[in-house]
Write a protein that holds these residues in place. Structure first.
Motif, short mmCIF file in Angstrom:
data_model
loop_
_atom_site.label_atom_id
_atom_site.label_comp_id
_atom_site.label_asym_id
_atom_site.label_seq_id
_atom_site.Cartn_x
_atom_site.Cartn_y
_atom_site.Cartn_z
N PHE A 1 39.90 41.79 48.81
CA PHE A 1 39.70 41.68 47.37
C PHE A 1 40.42 42.81 46.65
O PHE A 1 41.10 42.59 45.64
N GLY A 2 40.29 44.02 47.18
CA GLY A 2 40.96 45.15 46.54
C GLY A 2 42.46 45.04 46.60
O GLY A 2 43.17 45.35 45.63
N ALA A 3 43.00 44.57 47.74
CA ALA A 3 44.44 44.43 47.89
C ALA A 3 45.00 43.32 47.02
O ALA A 3 46.19 43.31 46.69
N SER A 4 44.15 42.35 46.66
CA SER A 4 44.61 41.20 45.89
C SER A 4 44.60 41.44 44.39
O SER A 4 45.20 40.66 43.63
N VAL A 5 43.95 42.51 43.95
CA VAL A 5 43.83 42.77 42.52
C VAL A 5 45.19 42.95 41.87
O VAL A 5 45.43 42.48 40.75
N ASP A 6 46.13 43.59 42.59
CA ASP A 6 47.46 43.86 42.03
C ASP A 6 48.18 42.58 41.63
O ASP A 6 49.01 42.59 40.71
N TYR A 7 47.88 41.48 42.31
CA TYR A 7 48.56 40.23 41.99
C TYR A 7 48.22 39.74 40.58
O TYR A 7 48.97 38.96 39.99
N PHE A 8 47.08 40.19 40.05
CA PHE A 8 46.62 39.70 38.77
C PHE A 8 46.76 40.72 37.65
O PHE A 8 46.31 40.50 36.54
N VAL A 9 47.39 41.87 37.96
CA VAL A 9 47.60 42.90 36.96
C VAL A 9 48.98 42.72 36.34
O VAL A 9 50.00 42.78 37.04
N ILE A 10 49.03 42.47 35.07
CA ILE A 10 50.30 42.25 34.37
C ILE A 10 51.14 43.52 34.43
O ILE A 10 50.68 44.62 34.12
N GLY A 11 52.39 43.36 34.86
CA GLY A 11 53.30 44.49 34.93
C GLY A 11 53.24 45.24 36.24
O GLY A 11 53.98 46.19 36.45
N ASP A 12 52.37 44.81 37.15
CA ASP A 12 52.26 45.47 38.45
C ASP A 12 52.41 44.40 39.52
O ASP A 12 51.45 43.78 39.95
N SER A 13 53.66 44.18 39.96
CA SER A 13 53.93 43.07 40.87
C SER A 13 53.47 43.35 42.29
O SER A 13 53.19 42.43 43.05
N GLY A 14 53.39 44.62 42.66
CA GLY A 14 52.94 44.94 44.00
C GLY A 14 54.06 44.83 45.03
O GLY A 14 55.07 44.16 44.82
N LEU B 1 55.20 32.03 42.17
CA LEU B 1 54.15 32.93 41.67
C LEU B 1 52.86 32.16 41.38
O LEU B 1 51.77 32.64 41.70
N ALA B 2 52.99 30.97 40.80
CA ALA B 2 51.81 30.16 40.51
C ALA B 2 51.09 29.77 41.81
O ALA B 2 49.85 29.82 41.88
N MET B 3 51.87 29.43 42.82
CA MET B 3 51.28 29.08 44.11
C MET B 3 50.60 30.29 44.75
O MET B 3 49.54 30.18 45.36
N LEU B 4 51.23 31.45 44.61
CA LEU B 4 50.65 32.66 45.17
C LEU B 4 49.31 32.98 44.51
O LEU B 4 48.32 33.26 45.19
N PHE B 5 49.27 32.93 43.19
CA PHE B 5 48.03 33.23 42.47
C PHE B 5 46.95 32.21 42.82
O PHE B 5 45.77 32.57 43.00
N ALA B 6 47.33 30.95 42.92
CA ALA B 6 46.37 29.90 43.28
C ALA B 6 45.85 30.13 44.70
O ALA B 6 44.65 29.99 44.97
N HIS B 7 46.75 30.51 45.60
CA HIS B 7 46.37 30.73 47.00
C HIS B 7 45.43 31.92 47.14
O HIS B 7 44.40 31.83 47.83
#
Length: 220
Positions: free
Chosen positions: A21-34, A50-56
């Protein structure tokens, strides 16, 4: 011994869920692609990818969180309605979002042919096991044993997200090069989790057989 092993397993599972969960937070932070998205190069900037990644990621977290309580006997016996609703959330998130998006992402996975094959196999197994576990309760017979067995297998495939990261970190600390580490961790997590699932199922069946043999009255 069994109680201690069960406690350790749950602690690893919960800790792994928190870390994912902590490692996945970066995927949803605007401007922080990780780092993960950055290393994908041009693919990481593709809107569909990107849409598939966020959905996954979202569906994976939802499935993982909804499954944490599903193997609790107390919950099943005391609040069966909650068990059913969590099960519905799990099935919809896995069959409807997690696996379809995973199939697409697998086409761009690291590790070349073997990396893509590993993730495609993982998606197929997860989809199949989850679907069979769901259908076991939709048929007229309502085969609960079959349902439990296939959901254990489905859960084992889902938690490769945790065992993969444990293996990857372990082999990194042992000095294994990244390319080899990635493939070894991937295939070991799939194979290892599959074996653990079958062991758990056999253990459950043996325990039930033993209990039945003790409680069934002799006819002669």
């Amino acid at each position: 011994m069994a109680t201690t092993l069960r406690t350790i397993s749950w602690m690893v599972l919960i800790l792994g869920t928190v870390l994912i969960f902590g490692a996945s937070v970066d995927y949803f932070v605007i401007g922080d692609s990780g780092h993960f998205i950055e290393e994908k190069g041009d693919v990481g900037g593709d809107v569909v990818w990107l849409a598939m990644l966020f959905a996954h990621v979202s569906s994976g977290l939802l499935a993982l969180l909804s499954s944490l309580l599903q193997f609790s006997r107390k919950l099943l016996s005391r609040i069966p309605a909650l068990h059913r609703w969590l099960g519905r959330i799990y099935v919809v998130s896995v069959l409807g979002i997690l696996c379809p998006s995973g199939f697409y992402l697998a086409l761009f996975a690291k590790g070349g042919f073997w990396g893509r094959l590993g993730f495609l196999l993982l998606g197929v197994l997860t989809f199949h096991f989850t679907l069979q576990g769901f259908l076991a309760l939709r048929r007229g017979s309502r085969d609960m044993n079959r349902h439990i067995e296939f959901m254990i297998r489905s859960f084992a495939m889902l938690t490769t997200a945790i065992t993969f990261r444990i293996g990857h970190l372990t082999f990194y600390l042992l000095g294994m090069d990244d390319a080899t580490n990635y493939l070894v961790s991937l295939w070991l997590s799939i194979g290892g989790n599959a074996l653990l699932a079958e062991w758990a199922i056999r253990r459950m069946l043996n325990r039930r057989t033993s209990i039945s043999a003790i409680t069934t009255p002799r006819t002669t």
